[in-house]
Design a protein around this motif. Structure first.
Motif, PDB file in Angstrom:
ATOM      1  N   GLU A  79       0.826  -1.215   0.000  1.00 61.67           N
ATOM      2  CA  GLU A  79       0.000   0.000   0.000  1.00 61.67           C
ATOM      3  C   GLU A  79       0.857   1.259   0.000  1.00 61.67           C
ATOM      4  OE1 GLU A  79      -3.650   0.471   1.296  1.00 61.67           O
ATOM      5  OE2 GLU A  79      -4.115  -1.527   0.560  1.00 61.67           O
ATOM      6  N   VAL A  80       1.994   1.241   0.674  1.00 58.87           N
ATOM      7  CA  VAL A  80       2.821   2.440   0.796  1.00 58.87           C
ATOM      8  C   VAL A  80       3.876   2.543  -0.307  1.00 58.87           C
ATOM      9  CG1 VAL A  80       2.467   2.586   3.286  1.00 58.87           C
ATOM     10  CG2 VAL A  80       4.434   1.334   2.397  1.00 58.87           C
ATOM     11  N   VAL A  81       3.990   1.511  -1.134  1.00 63.20           N
ATOM     12  CA  VAL A  81       4.975   1.512  -2.209  1.00 63.20           C
ATOM     13  C   VAL A  81       4.428   2.314  -3.387  1.00 63.20           C
ATOM     14  CG1 VAL A  81       6.202   0.062  -3.875  1.00 63.20           C
ATOM     15  CG2 VAL A  81       5.946  -0.701  -1.504  1.00 63.20           C
ATOM     16  N   ARG A  82       5.229   3.256  -3.892  1.00 64.61           N
ATOM     17  CA  ARG A  82       4.824   4.040  -5.058  1.00 64.61           C
ATOM     18  C   ARG A  82       5.445   3.411  -6.291  1.00 64.61           C
ATOM     19  NH1 ARG A  82       3.581   9.559  -5.137  1.00 64.61           N
ATOM     20  NH2 ARG A  82       2.016   9.720  -3.527  1.00 64.61           N
ATOM     21  N   SER A  83       4.575   2.941  -7.183  1.00 67.03           N
ATOM     22  CA  SER A  83       5.042   2.289  -8.396  1.00 67.03           C
ATOM     23  C   SER A  83       3.906   2.271  -9.402  1.00 67.03           C
ATOM     24  CB  SER A  83       5.484   0.850  -8.086  1.00 67.03           C
ATOM     25  OG  SER A  83       5.875   0.191  -9.265  1.00 67.03           O
ATOM     26  N   HIS A  84       4.261   2.351 -10.688  1.00 66.54           N
ATOM     27  CA  HIS A  84       3.212   2.290 -11.708  1.00 66.54           C
ATOM     28  C   HIS A  84       2.647   0.879 -11.818  1.00 66.54           C
ATOM     29  CE1 HIS A  84       6.609   0.806 -14.063  1.00 66.54           C
ATOM     30  NE2 HIS A  84       5.735   0.312 -14.913  1.00 66.54           N
ATOM     31  N   LYS A  86       2.396  -2.881  -9.483  1.00 63.19           N
ATOM     32  CA  LYS A  86       2.681  -3.659  -8.289  1.00 63.19           C
ATOM     33  C   LYS A  86       2.369  -5.117  -8.601  1.00 63.19           C
ATOM     34  CE  LYS A  86       1.658   0.146  -5.199  1.00 63.19           C
ATOM     35  NZ  LYS A  86       0.888   0.591  -4.025  1.00 63.19           N
TER      36      LYS A  86
END
Length: 167
Positions: A79-84, A86
């Motif tokens: 949830e906290v990972v920023r990625s285009h 997952k």
């Protein structure tokens, strides 16, 4: 079986490290619904290095496999990972089990619901499974990659990774 799984994860981790893809590696075990353990082998931002390989090599078999709970824990981390994009790749024998559940189909259904929940939140979930029949019900036919024999596992993981890299 665990030894071949560790070799397959090591090969995939080295390939991903070489391409520069950000990834984390987790293992899990359970002993009832109130004791689900997520084991951190590598976090995002860490190198897939000797320390990571030592943690991977140090895994020992034991306890049970409450897959749905493990997928929910990983989803919460993502949830906290920023990625285009997952992505979760679950390496499993496809047979969820635990000491407090008598019908393994209940745990397979729980894992299926966890998979669907992750997909609704934008996380692609794939299961690389070791010859289990229930797996396509958990991950979906298109997202289940069977390895019928242990020896196939490293090749199947690599095949999945490179297939996904082209998307």
């Amino acid at each position: 079986m665990l030894e071949i799984e560790k070799l397959a994860v090591a090969a995939l981790g080295r390939a991903m490290e070489t391409t520069g893809d950000a990834f984390a590696v987790r293992a899990f075990a359970s002993c009832g619904r109130d004791d689900v353990r997520l084991i951190r082998l590598k976090d995002f931002g860490e190198r897939f290095d000797r320390e990571t390989m030592a943690r991977l090599a140090g895994l020992t078999p034991g306890l049970s496999t409450r897959l749905g709970a493990a997928l929910r824990h990983v989803g919460a981390e993502l949830e906290v990972v920023r990625s285009h994009r997952k992505l979760v790749i679950a390496l499993t024998d496809g047979e969820p089990s635990d000491i407090d559940v008598s019908d393994p189909l209940d745990l397979a259904e729980d894992a299926r619901r966890a998979t669907l929940s992750l997909r609704r939140r934008g996380v692609d979930v794939f299961g690389v499974t070791l010859g289990a029949a229930q797996s396509s019900a958990v991950f979906g036919r298109a997202n289940t990659i069977p390895a019928r024999r242990l020896e196939e596992l490293p090749a199947r993981l690599s095949e999945l990774y490179f297939r996904l890299a082209r998307l």
